[in-house]
Design a protein around this motif. Sequence first.
Motif, PDB file in Angstrom:
ATOM      1  N   HIS A  16       0.389 -63.577  71.149  1.00  0.00           N
ATOM      2  CA  HIS A  16       0.303 -62.668  70.010  1.00  0.00           C
ATOM      3  C   HIS A  16       0.044 -63.498  68.753  1.00  0.00           C
ATOM      4  O   HIS A  16       0.495 -64.646  68.669  1.00  0.00           O
ATOM      5  N   ASP A  18      -0.528 -63.161  64.216  1.00  0.00           N
ATOM      6  CA  ASP A  18      -0.577 -62.361  62.989  1.00  0.00           C
ATOM      7  C   ASP A  18      -0.504 -63.316  61.808  1.00  0.00           C
ATOM      8  O   ASP A  18      -0.234 -64.513  61.971  1.00  0.00           O
ATOM      9  N   ASP A  40       4.143 -63.971  74.855  1.00  0.00           N
ATOM     10  CA  ASP A  40       4.463 -62.569  75.075  1.00  0.00           C
ATOM     11  C   ASP A  40       5.869 -62.430  75.668  1.00  0.00           C
ATOM     12  O   ASP A  40       6.551 -63.412  75.948  1.00  0.00           O
ATOM     13  N   HIS A  73      -3.314 -60.895  71.643  1.00  0.00           N
ATOM     14  CA  HIS A  73      -3.018 -59.668  70.900  1.00  0.00           C
ATOM     15  C   HIS A  73      -3.160 -59.956  69.414  1.00  0.00           C
ATOM     16  O   HIS A  73      -2.573 -60.916  68.898  1.00  0.00           O
ATOM     17  N   CYS A  74      -3.914 -59.130  68.714  1.00  0.00           N
ATOM     18  CA  CYS A  74      -4.122 -59.354  67.284  1.00  0.00           C
ATOM     19  C   CYS A  74      -4.610 -58.071  66.637  1.00  0.00           C
ATOM     20  O   CYS A  74      -4.945 -57.100  67.315  1.00  0.00           O
ATOM     21  N   ASP A  75      -4.620 -58.088  65.293  1.00  0.00           N
ATOM     22  CA  ASP A  75      -5.284 -57.000  64.598  1.00  0.00           C
ATOM     23  C   ASP A  75      -6.778 -57.327  64.577  1.00  0.00           C
ATOM     24  O   ASP A  75      -7.220 -58.303  65.177  1.00  0.00           O
ATOM     25  N   CYS A  91      -4.764 -53.782  68.737  1.00  0.00           N
ATOM     26  CA  CYS A  91      -3.436 -53.200  68.522  1.00  0.00           C
ATOM     27  C   CYS A  91      -3.543 -51.696  68.275  1.00  0.00           C
ATOM     28  O   CYS A  91      -4.068 -51.254  67.253  1.00  0.00           O
ATOM     29  N   ASN A 197       0.551 -54.883  68.915  1.00  0.00           N
ATOM     30  CA  ASN A 197       0.857 -56.258  68.533  1.00  0.00           C
ATOM     31  C   ASN A 197       2.145 -56.303  67.710  1.00  0.00           C
ATOM     32  O   ASN A 197       2.336 -57.184  66.869  1.00  0.00           O
TER      33      ASN A 197
END
Length: 246
Positions: A16, A18, A40, A73-75, A91, A197
Amino acid sequence: MYDLLKSKLLAQPVLHADETYYTVLESETVKTYYWVFLSDRHDSYGITLYHHDPSRSGQVALDFLGDYKGYLHCDMWQAYEQLPKATLVGCWAHVRRKFHEAVPQAASEKSLTKQGLNYCNRMFYLEQTWEALSKQERYQIRQVKLKPLMRKFFEWCRRNKATVLPGSKLGKAINYVLKHQEIFAYVLLDGNLELSNNKAERAVKSLVMDRKNWLFSQSFEGATAGLCTNKAFREQPSLAVMFLKT
């Protein structure tokens, strides 16, 4: 120690990521950024690494993750698109949030905004009911139930795109979904992938709260010290080890 943990982190099949801004007065830019990269929920190490950098550009993600070949996992921040080998996983919490923000106060259940939001709510409800399943069981049931629901939602977005103003909140939500449709559907590729996310967003939430309290740091050293005194940094579960590198 940081490099050792980073090597173990990059060996994980699912990560993940951010980032959030932070003001440092001695920086040449108006904003600097805290980046967070973490394993994760299925990883026994539970590693979370923070990186403080003047930039939010794709070069930062590229320098940190390099040729990472797993799922990320990300924006939909464009920096992550610079990664040559990672498979980005969108996400759905971001999707849901955009439709939620588009719902007028007096909207009926038949309104387009409520219809879009309800699609998202159904997906998260299904995922919640599958939480205790094994990786393979979750993968299989997603193909049967989640995949058709996503397909209907994407078709609904395409069908209604021409009926709403592109600059409206609903129009922007629909365009956001269609622009990244393939990446949002990648959650179907592996049973260990998640619909959101949120794990990474929770990792930066306490930083955002602290940012509101002390507003800025004079120097990069102060920004580093601010992270190390952060409550979330100090009170992690025993398996979650966190380090900062500037």
